[in-house]
Design an enzyme around this catalytic site. Structure first.
Site, short mmCIF file in Angstrom:
data_model
loop_
_atom_site.label_atom_id
_atom_site.label_comp_id
_atom_site.label_asym_id
_atom_site.label_seq_id
_atom_site.Cartn_x
_atom_site.Cartn_y
_atom_site.Cartn_z
N LYS A 86 0.86 -1.18 0.00
CA LYS A 86 0.00 0.00 0.00
C LYS A 86 0.90 1.23 0.00
O LYS A 86 2.00 1.21 0.54
CB LYS A 86 -0.91 0.02 1.23
N ASP A 109 -6.49 4.32 -5.45
CA ASP A 109 -7.13 4.16 -4.14
C ASP A 109 -7.81 5.49 -3.81
O ASP A 109 -8.23 6.19 -4.73
CB ASP A 109 -6.09 3.75 -3.09
#
Length: 419
Positions: free
Chosen positions: A105, A145
């Site tokens: 991430k 995202d």
């Protein structure tokens, strides 16, 4: 709302699931820590000629099963703890649907709404220059995202390709790209479509015919809107309530998701939609519905309101919407939860399909993508559900057992841990 550190929550969930597994202490300690944490300064020239320095992160939790995979978030309240937690959850998400990846991430502390499009492009390219040596098609594959999108992914892919002087399959370094530069059909609806497949299977497990049954969706971004739309179109459900950050609306006779989206785009919120009653986000969660789909933010169902949840199925479309304490309460009430890293794995699964298509230079139709996603999500749901039944444990714990077992096996087979 109870403030819980996201990474502490991720570790707590892992420790809880470990009780139901035969896993060594050394492997468990390893899995509690990301394998790589990168923090970078990202300086860019602003439109007024000044230079502003942003802080960026890239976390790679575990690569035992393959390259790490995970989105890049742009958010003014981004924290390293959140990025670490989301990277950890990505490891379990890709493992539970059996993708050959580990979890990663990224994030930048920035309010993108305060940047012009030119400044956003400079930020995207500068971030890639800062992390290019730790990402790549075989290393770590970012994706969109929070507050990032296909256009930003296109800039990032182009910057990476420029730095690498077009060596190797550069399209495969990032997923969620525009279709013209290696994106996949079906990616835009993938998270919601995957959730719909798991809701369908959960209803089968409970012997519920979903046609005409009621669903409430908290959150009306991409995932929330498509969850509502597909629940109505594919499952024949009645969408009685939806909400966004400003509040929600309720109509027991049903809402038209497309009309609600049109209203939201025109007025900035779903609130005051004609023919519906305004409700709060908190009230939406406690409605008399068959399926509740929290698709907004973390930690909305806690020990304070879990006892008031009336849905038969809670489909966690958002990341971390239910706290560990609330998990126990929902299970005691007989509510079937579809845990987040199973329920919302459709997005990363179609990202995997995009990567496969990029590497092979061959592209699938939207129908092929949907069929492959259906098979992946259906198989994953029943592996988790059967583990939940066999071990008599919570669905989230069962999902962890399935996912962690796969990662643990890969670590043993690599010789990283001996037992």
């Amino acid at each position: 709302m109870v403030e819980i550190d996201p990474f502490e929550m991720a570790v707590k969930q892992l420790e809880r699931a470990a009780q139901y597994m035969d896993i060594s202490e050394e492997a468990l300690e390893w899995l509690k820590k990301p394998m790589r944490i990168v923090e970078v300064s990202v300086p860019i020239e602003m439109d007024d000629g000044s230079v502003k320095v942003f802080t960026g992160f890239r976390v790679q939790h575990n690569w035992a099963r393959g390259p790490t995979k995970g989105g890049i978030r742009w958010h003014p309240a981004e924290t390293l703890s959140t990025v670490k937690a989301l990277a950890t959850w990505m490891t379990w998400k890709v493992a539970v649907v059996d993708l050959p990846y580990g979890g990663g991430k990224g994030g930048i502390i920035v309010n993108p709404k305060e940047l012009s499009e030119r400044e956003q492009e400079r930020l995207a390219r500068a971030y890639i220059r800062a992390v290019y040596d730790v990402i790549g098609p075989w290393t770590d594959i970012p994706a969109p995202d929070v507050y990032t999108n296909p256009k930003i992914m296109g800039w990032m892919m182009d910057e990476y390709e420029t730095i690498m002087r077009r060596k190797g399959p550069a399209f495969g370094v990032i997923t969620g790209k525009p279709l013209s530069i290696g994106g996949s059909l079906g990616r835009g609806t993938a998270t919601a479509q995957g959730a719909i497949f798991t809701i369908r299977e959960a209803a089968k497990a409970l012997g519920i015919d979903l046609k005409g049954k009621k669903i409430a969706v908290q959150g009306y971004g991409n995932a929330g809107y498509y969850t509502a739309k597909l629940a109505k179109e594919q499952l024949g459900m009645t969408v009685v309530a939806v909400s966004d950050s400003r509040g929600g609306i309720y109509n027991p006779d049903g809402l038209d998701p497309d009309e609600v989206l049109k209203w939201k785009r025109e007025h900035g919120s779903v609130k005051d939609f004609p023919g519906a009653t305004n409700i709060t986000n908190e009230e939406l969660l406690e409605l008399e519905v068959d399926v509740l789909a929290p698709a907004a933010i973390e930690e909305v169902i806690t020990e304070k309101n879990a006892d008031n949840i009336k849905a038969k199925i809670v489909a966690e479309v958002a990341n971390g919407p239910v706290t560990p304490e609330a998990d126990d309460i929902l299970r005691e009430k007989g509510i079937l939860q579809i845990p987040d890293f199973l329920c919302n794995a459709g997005g990363v699964t179609v990202s995997y399909f995009e990567w496969v298509q990029n590497i092979n230079g061959y592209y699938w139709t939207e129908e092929e993508v949907r069929e492959k996603l259906d098979k992946k999500m259906t198989k994953a749901f029943w592996e988790v559900y059967n583990t939940h039944k066999d071990k008599n444990i919570h669905m989230r714990d069962a999902a962890y057992v399935v996912a962690v077992s796969r990662v643990y096996q890969a670590m043993k087979d690599r010789g990283w841990v001996k037992k």
